[in-house]
Write an enzyme that holds these catalytic residues in place. Structure first.
Site, PDB file in Angstrom:
ATOM      1  N   ASN A  84       0.804  -1.229   0.000  1.00 17.50           N
ATOM      2  CA  ASN A  84       0.000   0.000   0.000  1.00 17.50           C
ATOM      3  C   ASN A  84       0.832   1.271   0.000  1.00 17.50           C
ATOM      4  O   ASN A  84       0.504   2.238  -0.694  1.00 17.50           O
ATOM      5  CB  ASN A  84      -0.937   0.002   1.210  1.00 17.50           C
ATOM      6  CG  ASN A  84      -1.937  -1.128   1.163  1.00 17.50           C
ATOM      7  OD1 ASN A  84      -2.773  -1.189   0.270  1.00 17.50           O
ATOM      8  ND2 ASN A  84      -1.855  -2.051   2.120  1.00 17.50           N
ATOM      9  N   SER A 109       5.913  11.478   7.049  1.00 18.46           N
ATOM     10  CA  SER A 109       5.506  11.357   8.444  1.00 18.46           C
ATOM     11  C   SER A 109       6.673  11.601   9.390  1.00 18.46           C
ATOM     12  O   SER A 109       7.843  11.379   9.037  1.00 18.46           O
ATOM     13  CB  SER A 109       4.940   9.953   8.689  1.00 18.46           C
ATOM     14  OG  SER A 109       4.767   9.694  10.078  1.00 18.46           O
ATOM     15  N   TYR A 146       6.421   1.420   9.129  1.00 21.84           N
ATOM     16  CA  TYR A 146       5.632   2.496   8.518  1.00 21.84           C
ATOM     17  C   TYR A 146       6.547   3.669   8.163  1.00 21.84           C
ATOM     18  O   TYR A 146       6.470   4.227   7.054  1.00 21.84           O
ATOM     19  CB  TYR A 146       4.531   2.932   9.475  1.00 21.84           C
ATOM     20  CG  TYR A 146       3.806   4.190   9.086  1.00 21.84           C
ATOM     21  CD1 TYR A 146       2.911   4.201   8.032  1.00 21.84           C
ATOM     22  CD2 TYR A 146       4.014   5.385   9.787  1.00 21.84           C
ATOM     23  CE1 TYR A 146       2.232   5.361   7.669  1.00 21.84           C
ATOM     24  CE2 TYR A 146       3.338   6.541   9.449  1.00 21.84           C
ATOM     25  CZ  TYR A 146       2.451   6.526   8.389  1.00 21.84           C
ATOM     26  OH  TYR A 146       1.793   7.676   8.037  1.00 21.84           O
ATOM     27  N   LYS A 150       7.611   5.547   4.519  1.00 27.53           N
ATOM     28  CA  LYS A 150       7.577   6.988   4.239  1.00 27.53           C
ATOM     29  C   LYS A 150       8.932   7.488   3.755  1.00 27.53           C
ATOM     30  O   LYS A 150       9.012   8.342   2.860  1.00 27.53           O
ATOM     31  CB  LYS A 150       7.121   7.749   5.483  1.00 27.53           C
ATOM     32  CG  LYS A 150       5.658   7.508   5.836  1.00 27.53           C
ATOM     33  CD  LYS A 150       4.737   7.891   4.682  1.00 27.53           C
ATOM     34  CE  LYS A 150       3.270   7.736   5.017  1.00 27.53           C
ATOM     35  NZ  LYS A 150       2.391   8.146   3.896  1.00 27.53           N
TER      36      LYS A 150
END
Length: 255
Positions: A84, A109, A146, A150
């Site tokens: 994703n 982020s 995560y 990014k």
């Protein structure tokens, strides 16, 4: 800008903040994997960014893309961030380059640089008398997978700028909350981003002229360890909010 602006991940928290502040500024084309729950500005496309055909169709005649879509969970497993967040982001940049998009604004982020918050720096770095600042020129130091995704998105943006002449802005978003910042959480106050300043920052990302930039997305807080100088100088970012404005509310709660 007369051509549509494509906003992926439109129904998420960041998308809601952007549309809540600048819905009337652009001709929007909104994309999300979930159908809308109410009225929306512009055309709404229900699709996933991993669906190349749907993404290509959504990007037709678009001149700017704000890319928010992906798995937002800090604890997201590798298979999800790979599909994703990394593959999906690569598709966004790739199709943008192929279809004549001029500008891509990528929602990065604070997790891309979370490992700078080492034991010898915290909690002092969260306080308003501390001078430590990250300014966007430092290398990523992700705090989780995560954050790795990014950091990968920022690197993809650099590649597509250098090889396909896309203008790319990567916004390392801090702690976006609606209403007041977390009153009893120093780190949350230091990286607080109000909805109003969020909308304004992404508006400036659409309107300003730049090549490739990494900027921090926080309000102009007294407590901060992210520098806003690049966002102010290059984008014309002029934040109006400050987490310190809510110190009186904290004091009232403790009296």
């Amino acid at each position: 800008m007369d051509e549509p602006v494509l906003l992926t991940g439109a129904s998420g928290r960041v998308g809601s903040a952007i549309l809540g502040g600048i819905a009337d500024e652009y001709d929007w084309r909104l994309l999300d994997q979930e159908p809308p729950t109410g009225d929306t500005p512009g055309e709404y496309v229900v699709a996933d960014v991993t669906n190349e055909a749907a993404l290509r169709n959504a990007m037709k005649d678009v001149r700017a893309v704000i890319h928010l879509a992906g798995d937002p969970r800090p604890e997201a497993p590798w298979n999800s961030v790979l599909e994703n967040n990394i593959d999906g982001t690569k598709k966004v940049f790739d199709i943008a380059a192929q279809t004549g998009v001029e500008k891509v604004v990528f929602a990065s982020s604070n997790h891309a640089v979370g490992a700078y918050e080492t034991e010898d720096r915290t909690p002092d770095m969260y306080r308003d008398n501390h001078e430590y600042r990250l300014d966007g020129s430092e290398l990523p130091r992700p705090s989780n997978l995560y954050g790795v995704s990014k950091a990968a998105g920022e690197t993809l943006g650099r590649y597509y700028h250098d090889h396909y002449d896309l203008s790319v802005a990567c916004v390392r978003i801090g702690n976006l909350t609606k209403g007041h910042p977390p009153i009893d959480y120093e780190r949350g106050q230091a990286m607080w981003l109000s909805y109003r300043d969020c909308a304004h920052l992404f508006d400036r990302c659409i309107k300003a002229d730049y090549d490739y930039e990494i900027v921090y997305g926080i309000s102009d807080n007294d407590r901060k360890y992210y520098s806003l100088e690049r966002a102010k100088d290059v984008l014309g970012y002029d934040p109006r909010d400050n987490s310190a404005e809510f110190d009186g509310e904290k004091k009232a709660q403790t009296e």
